[in-house]
Design a protein around this motif. Structure first.
Motif, short mmCIF file in Angstrom:
data_model
loop_
_atom_site.label_atom_id
_atom_site.label_comp_id
_atom_site.label_asym_id
_atom_site.label_seq_id
_atom_site.Cartn_x
_atom_site.Cartn_y
_atom_site.Cartn_z
N ARG A 1 0.83 -1.21 0.00
CA ARG A 1 0.00 0.00 0.00
C ARG A 1 0.87 1.26 0.00
NH1 ARG A 1 -5.40 -0.87 0.91
NH2 ARG A 1 -5.50 1.39 1.19
N ASP A 2 0.22 2.39 -0.29
CA ASP A 2 0.99 3.63 -0.47
C ASP A 2 0.99 4.55 0.75
OD1 ASP A 2 1.71 2.94 -3.04
OD2 ASP A 2 -0.16 3.73 -3.88
N GLU A 3 0.17 4.26 1.77
CA GLU A 3 0.12 5.18 2.91
C GLU A 3 1.50 5.26 3.57
OE1 GLU A 3 -2.10 2.66 2.53
OE2 GLU A 3 -3.98 3.74 2.12
N THR A 4 1.83 6.44 4.07
CA THR A 4 3.17 6.66 4.63
C THR A 4 3.15 6.87 6.14
OG1 THR A 4 2.93 8.99 4.12
CG2 THR A 4 4.12 7.65 2.52
N VAL A 5 1.98 7.15 6.71
CA VAL A 5 1.87 7.39 8.16
C VAL A 5 0.78 6.49 8.73
CG1 VAL A 5 1.33 9.09 9.95
CG2 VAL A 5 2.62 9.80 7.93
N TYR A 6 1.14 5.73 9.77
CA TYR A 6 0.15 4.86 10.42
C TYR A 6 -0.16 5.41 11.81
CZ TYR A 6 1.62 1.21 7.04
OH TYR A 6 1.92 0.48 5.92
N PHE A 7 -1.44 5.33 12.18
CA PHE A 7 -1.85 5.62 13.55
C PHE A 7 -2.22 4.28 14.20
CE2 PHE A 7 -2.89 9.78 11.52
CZ PHE A 7 -1.97 10.54 12.25
N PRO A 8 -1.40 3.79 15.12
CA PRO A 8 -1.61 2.45 15.68
C PRO A 8 -2.50 2.44 16.93
CG PRO A 8 0.53 3.28 16.34
CD PRO A 8 -0.14 4.39 15.55
N GLY A 9 -2.83 1.23 17.38
CA GLY A 9 -3.67 1.02 18.55
C GLY A 9 -2.98 1.38 19.86
N HIS A 10 -1.65 1.46 19.83
CA HIS A 10 -0.89 1.83 21.03
C HIS A 10 0.31 2.67 20.62
CE1 HIS A 10 -3.16 -1.22 23.32
NE2 HIS A 10 -3.08 -1.91 22.18
N GLY A 11 0.59 3.72 21.39
CA GLY A 11 1.78 4.53 21.14
C GLY A 11 1.62 5.50 19.98
N GLY A 12 2.74 6.12 19.63
CA GLY A 12 2.72 7.18 18.62
C GLY A 12 2.69 6.65 17.20
N LYS A 13 2.62 7.62 16.26
CA LYS A 13 2.45 7.24 14.86
C LYS A 13 3.70 6.58 14.29
CE LYS A 13 3.60 11.90 13.38
NZ LYS A 13 3.10 13.16 12.83
N VAL A 14 3.48 5.80 13.26
CA VAL A 14 4.56 5.19 12.49
C VAL A 14 4.81 6.09 11.30
CG1 VAL A 14 5.27 3.18 11.10
CG2 VAL A 14 3.83 2.86 13.14
N GLU A 15 6.05 6.58 11.17
CA GLU A 15 6.39 7.39 9.99
C GLU A 15 7.24 6.54 9.05
OE1 GLU A 15 6.47 11.93 11.40
OE2 GLU A 15 7.72 10.61 12.61
N LYS A 16 7.39 6.99 7.82
CA LYS A 16 8.09 6.18 6.80
C LYS A 16 7.60 4.74 6.89
CE LYS A 16 12.24 8.98 6.73
NZ LYS A 16 13.61 9.08 7.19
N ALA A 17 6.30 4.60 6.79
CA ALA A 17 5.66 3.32 7.10
C ALA A 17 6.14 2.16 6.23
CB ALA A 17 4.15 3.48 7.00
N LYS A 18 6.37 2.41 4.95
CA LYS A 18 6.75 1.30 4.06
C LYS A 18 8.10 0.71 4.49
CE LYS A 18 5.58 1.41 -0.51
NZ LYS A 18 4.29 0.74 -0.75
N GLU A 19 9.02 1.62 4.81
CA GLU A 19 10.34 1.18 5.28
C GLU A 19 10.21 0.37 6.57
OE1 GLU A 19 13.51 4.20 6.15
OE2 GLU A 19 12.86 4.90 4.17
N PHE A 20 9.38 0.89 7.46
CA PHE A 20 9.19 0.25 8.76
C PHE A 20 8.60 -1.16 8.60
CE2 PHE A 20 6.90 -0.34 12.85
CZ PHE A 20 7.95 -0.14 13.73
#
Ligand SMILES: [Zn+2]
Length: 308
Positions: free
Chosen positions: A211-230
């Motif tokens: 997928r192309d989204e780059t920022v994730y908002f997860p169920g716990h803790g702060g956002k995931v940036e550079k999501a594809k790399e992560f």
């Protein structure tokens, strides 16, 4: 050695709705623990008529603030149109009942709680208490379904593994994705049989990777940036662990306890129980791929041997 860069700096701002993106607010419930980090994140999406993702756990008398009250305060002057559930663990879905009663909003989710597989004879599900068995959504979601709200659209992404009814939600026409407990910035997701499945978890990581989204908002803790790399790094990390487990069996280890003692030698011993379940999840996948065999029924105590 590929290792995802986990981020553990996070300010939960208990009792407040924090704006984390245009038309997205986050409220963190005060159910902090070793497994829930600072607590469960509830997200409110939209402007006047809003959707809410993961109402969270039932408030307890000794909580530092009442999560339901915080949600209702944040909703004041607005109308709640959708209550959306990522999965039916006790820290995510139970408050949906009361919130639906108060607001009249319908609940949305993939389906009731279920295990990845049937229990083996005599097996005890150590995570049985983690499942919210009372949750039944008003609206059952399938992969690819679009939830249309007032000024926003959410695409349901079926991502089993951590839980077998896990759904993530992409906020269409933005770079944002609500990743639930599938991918989080602070730690790896728990994948433990028979509640979860490593094979499904890995397949669900592939779904995110495409997928192309780059920022994730997860169920716990702060956002995931550079999501594809992560996501790529998470995948590599799990693969590395699988290789390490297979290597231990090839070296002559026979039990999960022996494998955990070596692979997790630098980890706090109190977490070895959880580590054993994670190794067991990998073992089920290795058995499935016919890379190892098991004497009798696979379990936390069984003996395993490499096939190649
Ligand atoms: Zn959770």
């Amino acid at each position: 050695m590929a290792r995802p860069s986990f981020r553990t700096n996070f300010d939960p701002c208990y009792g407040e709705a924090i704006t984390v993106a245009d038309t997205v607010q986050r409220i963190t419930a005060p159910n902090q623990s070793a497994f829930t980090f600072y607590g469960t994140n509830t997200y409110i999406i939209g402007d006047k008529n809003v959707a809410l993702i993961d109402p969270g756990p039932l408030p307890k008398a000794d909580d530092i603030c009442n999560h339901l009250d915080t949600i209702l305060t944040a909703l004041k002057g607005r109308s709640l149109t959708h209550i959306i559930i990522t999965h039916t663990h006790m820290d995510h879905s139970p408050l949906s009942r009361e919130l639906a009663n108060i607001t009249g909003a319908k609940t949305y989710g993939q389906g009731p709680h279920r295990n990845a597989r049937a229990l083996h004879l005599g097996e005890i599900n150590l995570l049985d208490a983690a499942g919210d068995k009372d949750f039944v959504p008003d609206v059952f979601l399938k992969h690819g379904d679009i939830i249309e709200g007032d000024g926003f659209k959410l695409e349901a992404i079926f991502t089993p593994g951590h839980a077998m009814n896990h759904m993530a939600f992409a906020l269409l026409d933005t770079q944002y994705l609500f990743s639930g407990d599938h991918v989080m910035a602070w730690a790896t997701s728990i994948v433990a049989p028979p509640d979860g499945s490593m094979k499904d978890y890995m397949n669900s990581l592939d779904i995110f990777a495409e997928r192309d989204e780059t920022v994730y908002f997860p169920g716990h803790g702060g956002k995931v940036e550079k999501a594809k790399e992560f996501v790529r790094a998470l995948r590599a990390h799990r693969k590395m662990r699988e290789t390490a487990i297979l290597h231990r069996f090839r070296k002559g280890d026979e039990t999960i306890a022996e494998v955990v003692a070596v692979i997790y030698k630098n980890t706090d011993k109190r977490l070895h129980g959880a580590a054993s379940l994670s190794v067991f999840a990998h073992i089920e996948d290795l058995l499935d791929k016919k890379l190892i065999s098991c004497q009798g029924t696979p379990s936390l105590e069984a003996k395993y041997a490499p096939i190649v």
